[in-house]
Design an enzyme around this catalytic site. Structure first.
Site, PDB file in Angstrom:
ATOM      1  N   GLY A 135      19.893 -22.487 -15.883  1.00 18.51           N
ATOM      2  CA  GLY A 135      21.176 -21.839 -16.139  1.00 18.51           C
ATOM      3  C   GLY A 135      21.066 -20.325 -16.093  1.00 18.51           C
ATOM      4  N   SER A 136      21.896 -19.638 -16.902  1.00 21.39           N
ATOM      5  CA  SER A 136      22.041 -18.179 -16.799  1.00 21.39           C
ATOM      6  C   SER A 136      20.793 -17.394 -17.181  1.00 21.39           C
ATOM      7  CB  SER A 136      23.215 -17.709 -17.669  1.00 21.39           C
ATOM      8  OG  SER A 136      24.427 -18.094 -17.072  1.00 21.39           O
ATOM      9  N   VAL A 137      19.818 -18.018 -17.834  1.00 22.91           N
ATOM     10  CA  VAL A 137      18.574 -17.298 -18.109  1.00 22.91           C
ATOM     11  C   VAL A 137      17.829 -17.002 -16.815  1.00 22.91           C
ATOM     12  CG1 VAL A 137      18.286 -18.180 -20.464  1.00 22.91           C
ATOM     13  CG2 VAL A 137      17.400 -19.509 -18.535  1.00 22.91           C
ATOM     14  N   PHE A 138      18.278 -17.585 -15.702  1.00 25.96           N
ATOM     15  CA  PHE A 138      17.673 -17.349 -14.396  1.00 25.96           C
ATOM     16  C   PHE A 138      18.188 -16.061 -13.754  1.00 25.96           C
ATOM     17  CE2 PHE A 138      16.587 -18.573  -9.963  1.00 25.96           C
ATOM     18  CZ  PHE A 138      15.322 -19.100 -10.169  1.00 25.96           C
TER      19      PHE A 138
ATOM     20  N   GLU B  75      28.688 -22.696 -18.487  1.00 25.49           N
ATOM     21  CA  GLU B  75      28.614 -22.159 -17.147  1.00 25.49           C
ATOM     22  C   GLU B  75      28.549 -23.234 -16.071  1.00 25.49           C
ATOM     23  OE1 GLU B  75      25.849 -18.502 -18.668  1.00 25.49           O
ATOM     24  OE2 GLU B  75      24.990 -20.314 -17.913  1.00 25.49           O
TER      25      GLU B  75
END
Length: 745
Positions: free
Chosen positions: A406-409, A738
């Site tokens: 997810g958004s930690v990427f 997300e």
């Protein structure tokens, strides 16, 4: 006719030999009647055959019906052609029969001649034969002796040596596993398997009563094990050395013990998913115990001795002995105290989220190594009792479970954009809250009008749409290359079994690139993400994380493990810029503002990723994550926390953020890391927050005037005129959701 006078020859026939009387006569004195003529006449009318009285009368009496062999028919005419008249004439001319002669006396049995006496041979010949036979026999014995003592001596010696020979394995002690400070996490302990030769037990009940308290077992159960005729039966397994010595003091016949390989885990479940465990038979089954078994196990020895036919060991000393070689120990980079704390905090986070499980990774950044000081998984196995958990939960989720981050990427995507020079922290993009790509709708986690956002704002607000718009400026192959340098799609090689390498699509379509840019359509494990964040914290250089720092020989000598070769991913300037952008995530208006650590500058990122539900094969679950490092101005620790399939919301900041902050604070304060001395830089999130050089000079002048006023008026309530953004930051409890709006390619 007297005596043996030959009868007259009948006319035309041959003389007949006289027959014995009495065949045709009467029995008991009467005449038999007319007998059948045998020879010349018919059987009915021929001469009678030997008639005479049997009993009182004379044989062949006066009746004239004695036997007479008619000559007619034997000589010339056909048999049976004589008439009755001829038979009568014959009777008239026949002489009077005389009594039959007395039977001959039986010849007496011949007597056996007397046995012939043994006649002795020449004794000289007999002696010669005996001497030759003796010589042959002695030569056979001599030949056999030559074969046994000369030709086959070694073969028979080996065979003889095996009679009563017993080979007993001496198990080697496994090497200890220590944490970075020398605290034992796994160690070998003295233990024995107690056995009994039932044939030597004379009173099983007395034995059982004596052993009951020592072995802490029921006397009836022990008596059953002690009774029978088997020569080798286990009474108790894995008893301590002190218990075995108590049993030895009883001097019970038939009771013996073998060395047992017993492993103790003093820390219990702390680090259990990392350490692993061995089975009751000494077989390594999980964790480092399994993956490093070749080093830990050592080499078994053996002792060879003789045993009597009754099973007693012959006390003449061992025939041969080979001492076992103790296995090498391992010193880990794990800090037992930090590991315990991380597991406790993670367990609370998983319970609060009502999740399936969770992982936490803590890396300590050294100049030439990135060391794993905590690697927590929930559920966590206790190596002392691994059967409490299902087999699927006994490993380390931090390396075994691949998930979409997810958004930690997004920080990795931003680093590639900045390194390629297609974007910068203050690059502005017109960002709607949703967009159509390749037939799918991709949207942000919150509704908003089209906004002029900076690249920093896109990261701080965690905008999916803004991220993919920025990523379109970079080629797909170039993007793939940067992700590969960050270690995505490659196993970390920290030494744990069953590590997944995740998945990085090799050939990216436009939709795949769009999804991968914000962490969907790509899978990782938690250690991979920690290593990628460490590369940013380390000035753009990735060093594969380390779990085993050294091996320890039997003599206690330590041999450091070889470090991984550093890989330059992005420049130091790019890494510094990304770090400042990640600090904006933790600042006002960012999604991570609720998970800061007082006194330290923290660079972090939140993330909520869609997760495939295995029941339907569709996106219906979530993973919630929080990742970052501190102090941002001089990074010492990287912390990664992911909660798998939460059911109490899905916010990365709300569910994983508190655990992230707690673990990071414990690591910083526990090792005495100095708090940050400077405040983080303020980066604009939106276009209208960007200031020019003239605006900056005016702001500095205003600040100087304000300071002068403060000095004059001494007004303690006067504060700097901080720039604020429109709107309130997202509620951490509500979090960020997300979804990409379509299935991952």
């Amino acid at each position: 006719m007297t005596g043996r006078e030959r009868p007259r020859r009948p006319a035309g026939g041959k003389p007949r030999r006289p027959q014995q009387a009495g065949r045709g006569g009467t029995q008991s004195g009467g005449t038999r009647g007319a007998g059948s003529a045998r020879g010349g006449g018919t059987r009915g009318g021929g001469t009678a055959r030997g008639g005479g009285s049997r009993g009182g009368g004379t044989r062949g009496g006066d009746t004239g019906q004695g036997s007479a062999r008619a000559a007619s028919g034997r000589g010339g005419g056909p048999r049976g052609s004589a008439t009755r008249g001829q038979a009568a004439a014959t009777r008239r001319t026949r002489p009077r029969p005389q009594p039959a002669p007395a039977p001959k006396p039986r010849r007496p049995a011949r007597k056996k001649p007397p046995a012939r006496l043994f006649r002795l041979a020449d004794p000289r010949k007999r002696i010669k034969v005996l001497m030759v036979a003796g010589c042959v026999l002695l030569s056979l014995f001599a030949g056999r002796l030559v074969q046994l003592q000369g030709l086959d001596a070694s073969t028979y010696a080996v065979t003889a040596s095996q009679i009563g020979r017993i080979t007993e394995t001496l198990p080697a002690d496994r090497g200890d596993i220590l944490d970075r400070n020398g605290a034992p996490l796994a160690q070998a302990v003295e233990a024995y398997h107690v056995w009994v030769d039932q044939t030597e037990v004379t009173n099983p009940a007395r034995y059982a009563l004596q052993l009951e308290d020592i072995l802490d077992d029921d006397a009836a159960t022990l008596q059953e094990k002690l009774t029978g005729d088997r020569r080798y039966v286990y009474v108790a397994k894995s008893v301590s050395g002190s218990v075995w010595r108590e049993i030895q003091a009883l001097k019970l016949a038939g009771i013996g013990a073998d060395n047992a390989e017993v492993r103790a885990y003093p820390a219990g479940a702390v680090g259990g998913s990392v350490i692993g465990f061995i089975g009751s038979d000494g077989t390594a089954l999980a964790g480092l115990e399994l993956s490093q078994d070749n080093q830990l196990a050592g080499e078994d020895g053996q002792v060879v001795y003789r045993r009597s036919p009754t099973g007693q060991r012959i006390p003449t000393g061992p025939v041969a002995r080979q001492d076992p070689v103790t296995g090498s120990g391992l010193r880990l980079t794990i800090d037992r105290d930090l590991q315990w704390h991380a597991e406790q905090v993670l367990a609370d986070a998983v319970d609060n989220a009502r999740a399936d499980g969770g992982v936490a990774v803590v890396l300590q950044l050294e100049p030439d190594a990135h060391e794993i000081v905590a690697l927590a998984s929930v559920p966590s196995v206790d190596p002392n009792d691994p059967n409490e958990l299902e087999p699927a939960d006994r490993g380390s989720r931090a390396v075994e479970e691949a998930y979409e981050p997810g958004s930690v990427f997004k920080p990795l995507t931003m680093a590639a954009l900045i390194e390629e020079g297609v974007a910068g922290a203050e690059s502005v993009y017109s960002v709607p809250d949703r967009i159509r790509r390749s037939g799918h709708t991709i949207r942000d986690y919150y509704n908003h009008p089209e906004q002029q956002m900076t690249l920093t704002g896109i990261l701080a607000k965690s905008s999916n749409v803004g991220t993919l718009l920025a990523t379109e400026a970079i080629g797909k192959d170039t993007f793939h290359e940067y992700l590969d340098r960050f270690g995505i799609g490659s196993a970390t090689g920290i030494g744990l079994p069953a590590e997944t390498s995740g998945r990085l699509p090799a050939d990216m379509s436009d939709l795949t690139r769009d999804n991968v840019s914000f962490g969907q359509g790509v899978s990782v494990n938690a250690v991979q993400m920690a290593s990628a964040y460490a590369a940013i914290a380390n000035g753009g250089v990735r060093i594969d994380p380390t779990l085993i720092s050294a091996t320890i020989g039997a003599d206690g000598q330590e041999t450091p493990t070889e470090g991984a070769e550093p890989v330059r991913v992005v420049s130091e300037e790019t890494a510094a810029e990304i770090s400042e952008m990640m600090e904006a995530v933790m600042g006002e208006g960012g999604t991570g503002s609720g998970s800061t650590v007082d006194g330290y500058r923290v660079a972090g990122k939140t993330g909520t990723a869609q997760r495939i539900d295995p029941d339907c094969g569709c996106y219906r679950q979530f993973n919630s994550s929080f990742m970052g490092f501190a102090p941002a101005d001089d990074p010492k620790y990287v912390v990664v926390v992911s909660v798998m399939n939460p059911r109490n919301g899905n916010s990365g900041s709300g569910l994983a953020g508190p655990a992230f902050a707690d673990i990071l604070r414990f690591a910083l304060e526990g090792t005495g890391v100095q708090p940050s001395q400077e405040d983080p830089p303020r980066l604009p999130l939106f276009a209208d927050e960007i200031t020019t050089d003239d605006d900056a000079n005016d702001a500095d002048a205003n600040d100087a005037d304000a300071n002068d006023a403060d000095a004059t008026a001494d007004d303690p309530d006067q504060t700097d005129d901080d720039t604020t953004i429109d709107g309130e930051p997202p509620d951490g409890a509500a979090g960020e959701n997300e979804p990409s709006g379509g299935p991952a390619p």
